[in-house]
Design a protein around this motif. Structure first.
Motif: not given
Length: 343
Positions: A142-160
């Motif tokens: 899928r190319t129409d999606l944006s990604v976000s990462w979480y470490k210990e249920a907290k957002s890492m502000n990384i969209g890769e």
């Protein structure tokens, strides 16, 4: 009585809520039912109304209360001229041009645009230990999606899609979320660890979840069983080939032994004949003396021309030749001269 009235009121409210159609927004989730309203409500059903999908040139046209063209499947024109979608799909994305006549006979036209998105799938976090500890958020192609990462249920502000080794800490839970404008899904938490991240030792999540469209471990079991059966078949063929070669060699040895035995029998028979040649000649048959004539003197030269007897056989200690028998005196008297050997 009041209880029955309350239930009836709730039923009517639910029916009214179901009968009211949802207005189409600019961004829709695939499978949604909605209606594109017109800017004017003063449209007579007998007047002409036409909707055109500009991307595919599909048309739905109503004139004098009857549908004249309906190539836009899954839609219908309401009494007020609005366009209703029973279930929008990705191919319904685009602009729609409408034209109609109001009660005064004035033509009105305009455009409406909608965008349809598929529901976001649930992603999975894969661990890659080839070049250090790395995390990859897998959501398909899928190319129409944006990604976000979480470490210990907290957002890492990384969209890769992936986290590099310097962004990952071992033995801490990580998860990723994929989303579009109408839906979002989050993966299960994963605690990354590698046995030897420096040398690229594979972790537990390096194996794919599916193989050829089926579960990975089920396919591995099927392939392993097929390989074992193939190996067993090859072993059986090799054993059969070895036994066939062994039987063929044994048959050739038996034929050679039989041929040698026949040759030995033939040599033994020839040797017996050679030994019999050393026996003395049989005795001369007796003749009537009255039948002798003066021509007997002429027969002596013929006796002198007789060939030499065969040489005596070689001495054989095991099988000595038989001794000759002495002649009778009567036999000598009947002849004028005794038998003499030719020199």
């Amino acid at each position: 009585m009041s209880c029955k009235r309350t239930l009836l009121f709730l039923f009517l409210c639910g029916f009214a809520a179901l009968s009211v159609s949802v207005k189409c927004t600019s961004e829709l989730l695939e499978g949604t039912s909605c209606t594109i309203d017109l800017s004017s409500k003063n449209i007579d059903k007998s007047k002409e109304v036409k909707w055109v999908h500009l991307s595919s040139e599909l048309v739905i046209h109503r004139r004098n209360g009857k549908i004249r063209a309906d190539s836009l499947s899954g839609t219908k024109i309401e009494d007020n001229g609005s366009l209703t979608f029973q279930s929008v799909s990705l191919k319904n994305t685009g602009k729609y041009k409408y034209s109609f006549y109001d009660t005064k006979g004035t033509e009105t036209s305009g455009e409406e645009e909608i965008k349809v998105f598929a529901k976001a799938p649930k992603p999975t976090v894969r661990i890659d230990c080839k070049d250090g500890l790395k995390l990859i958020c897998d959501a398909g192609n899928r190319t129409d999606l944006s990604v976000s990462w979480y470490k210990e249920a907290k957002s890492m502000n990384i969209g890769e899609l992936s986290l590099k080794s310097d962004q990952v800490e071992a033995n801490k839970p990580y998860s990723c979320r994929v989303s579009n404008t109408v839906s979002n899904e989050e993966s299960n938490s994963v605690t990354p660890s590698c046995k030897d991240a420096g040398t690229g030792a594979p972790g537990e999540a390096l194996f794919p979840s599916t193989l050829f469209g089926f579960d990975f471990w089920i396919m591995v079991s099927i392939l392993a069983g097929g390989g074992a059966l193939l190996l067993l078949l090859i072993c059986v063929l090799i054993i059969c080939a070895c036994r066939s070669c062994r039987e063929k060699t044994k048959q050739e040895q038996d034929e050679d032994e039989l041929r040698l035995r026949v040759l030995q029998d033939q040599n033994g028979a020839a040797r017996s004949k050679h030994t019999a040649r050393g026996q003395p000649a049989p005795p001369i048959p007796l003749e009537d003396p009255c039948s002798q004539t003066p021509a007997q003197s002429q027969a002596q030269p013929k006796a002198q021309t007789r060939g030499r007897p065969p040489p005596p056989p070689e001495d054989d200690e095991d099988n000595p030749p038989p001794l000759p028998r002495p002649r009778n005196k009567q036999h000598r008297k009947r002849h004028e001269e005794p038998y003499r050997l030719m020199e």
